[in-house]
Design a protein around this motif. Structure first.
Motif, short mmCIF file in Angstrom:
data_model
loop_
_atom_site.label_atom_id
_atom_site.label_comp_id
_atom_site.label_asym_id
_atom_site.label_seq_id
_atom_site.Cartn_x
_atom_site.Cartn_y
_atom_site.Cartn_z
N PRO A 139 -4.95 1.28 6.37
CA PRO A 139 -6.01 0.60 5.61
C PRO A 139 -6.29 1.28 4.27
O PRO A 139 -6.49 2.49 4.19
CB PRO A 139 -7.22 0.71 6.55
N GLY A 140 -6.28 0.47 3.22
CA GLY A 140 -6.62 0.95 1.89
C GLY A 140 -5.49 1.60 1.12
O GLY A 140 -5.64 1.88 -0.08
N ARG A 141 -4.36 1.82 1.75
CA ARG A 141 -3.31 2.60 1.09
C ARG A 141 -2.64 1.85 -0.05
O ARG A 141 -2.35 2.43 -1.10
CB ARG A 141 -2.28 3.07 2.13
N THR A 142 -2.37 0.56 0.14
CA THR A 142 -1.74 -0.17 -0.97
C THR A 142 -2.68 -0.23 -2.17
O THR A 142 -2.23 -0.14 -3.31
CB THR A 142 -1.34 -1.59 -0.55
N ARG A 143 -3.96 -0.36 -1.91
CA ARG A 143 -4.92 -0.39 -3.02
C ARG A 143 -4.91 0.94 -3.76
O ARG A 143 -4.88 0.97 -5.00
CB ARG A 143 -6.32 -0.68 -2.48
N LEU A 144 -4.93 2.04 -3.02
CA LEU A 144 -4.97 3.35 -3.65
C LEU A 144 -3.70 3.64 -4.44
O LEU A 144 -3.76 4.10 -5.59
CB LEU A 144 -5.17 4.44 -2.59
N LEU A 145 -2.54 3.39 -3.83
CA LEU A 145 -1.28 3.82 -4.43
C LEU A 145 -0.69 2.80 -5.40
O LEU A 145 -0.01 3.19 -6.36
CB LEU A 145 -0.26 4.13 -3.34
N LEU A 146 -0.91 1.52 -5.15
CA LEU A 146 -0.20 0.50 -5.93
C LEU A 146 -1.08 -0.27 -6.90
O LEU A 146 -0.57 -0.89 -7.83
CB LEU A 146 0.50 -0.48 -4.98
N LEU A 147 -2.39 -0.24 -6.70
CA LEU A 147 -3.29 -0.97 -7.59
C LEU A 147 -4.20 -0.03 -8.38
O LEU A 147 -4.07 0.09 -9.60
CB LEU A 147 -4.12 -1.98 -6.78
N ASP A 148 -5.10 0.65 -7.70
CA ASP A 148 -6.04 1.52 -8.40
C ASP A 148 -5.35 2.76 -8.98
O ASP A 148 -5.76 3.24 -10.04
CB ASP A 148 -7.17 1.95 -7.47
N GLY A 149 -4.36 3.28 -8.29
CA GLY A 149 -3.68 4.47 -8.77
C GLY A 149 -3.16 4.33 -10.19
O GLY A 149 -3.54 5.10 -11.09
#
Length: 208
Positions: free
Chosen positions: A107-117
């Protein structure tokens, strides 16, 4: 002896506080987004003062970078566990790609690594993090495949970047409900498409 114990105790407390801040920040960043999260609530969630937060991290962006680095490292470790050197090169690449897709479903990993990062840290900083972790694992797998002649020799940096982009796109699509089986099939086809073409049989010579 007592001084040594005190130093270890201080290091342990420092590491524990840092870990608590990263864990609290990760939870808030994924629940609310980076932009909507403030350092006071991160400090409160971690059970420390804002002064303690700024003692360990220069600012919110530095704390976010630590969260992203930890997530990228976790993904890389999953890939490496799934693709030990004992596997054949092709099998290791496929096992690694499966491990990547599974790890990115946290949960939340794609957002952290691929969007917000990339948005918060910038593309260059995010590429540097990727190259220390997931891209490094992929690059090593591709180099092993080229050395074993199971993959065509190609410029490894360009190949790593393009395959990594395909994996990232698959993870984003799966996050929004796309079929993991469909994307897995295409990723395997991409990997198999890198295999050297078998030699062509000579055309028979016609005689009269």
């Amino acid at each position: 002896m007592q001084q040594g114990s005190a130093r270890r105790s201080n290091r342990d407390r420092t590491a524990a506080t840092r870990a608590e801040l990263i864990a609290a920040a990760r939870k808030l960043f994924t629940e609310k987004s980076y932009a909507e999260t403030g350092t006071p609530e991160i400090a409160a969630a971690a059970g420390v003062t804002r002064g303690a937060l700024y003692h360990h991290f220069a600012d919110k962006q530095a704390l976010f970078a630590a969260v992203v680095e930890q997530e990228a490292q976790a993904v890389s470790e999953e890939i490496e566990r799934a693709s030990p050197p004992s596997l054949f090169a092709r099998d290791a690449l496929i096992a690694g790609s499966d491990a990547y897709l599974a790890a990115m479903r946290a949960p939340g990993r794609t957002r952290l690594l691929l969007l917000d990062g990339p948005a918060v840290l910038g593309r260059a900083a995010m590429d540097a993090i990727d190259n220390r972790h997931g891209n490094r694992s992929l690059r090593e797998g591709l180099v092993a495949a080229m050395r074993s002649h199971s993959t065509t020799r190609l410029p490894v940096e360009a190949l790593t970047a393009l395959l990594a982009a395909a994996f990232d796109r698959a993870a984003l699509a799966i996050e929004t409900g796309a079929s993991i089986e469909d994307y897995r099939a295409v990723l395997i086809a991409l990997i198999d498409g890198l295999s050297p073409a078998p030699p062509q049989a000579p055309h028979p010579v016609r005689t009269r």
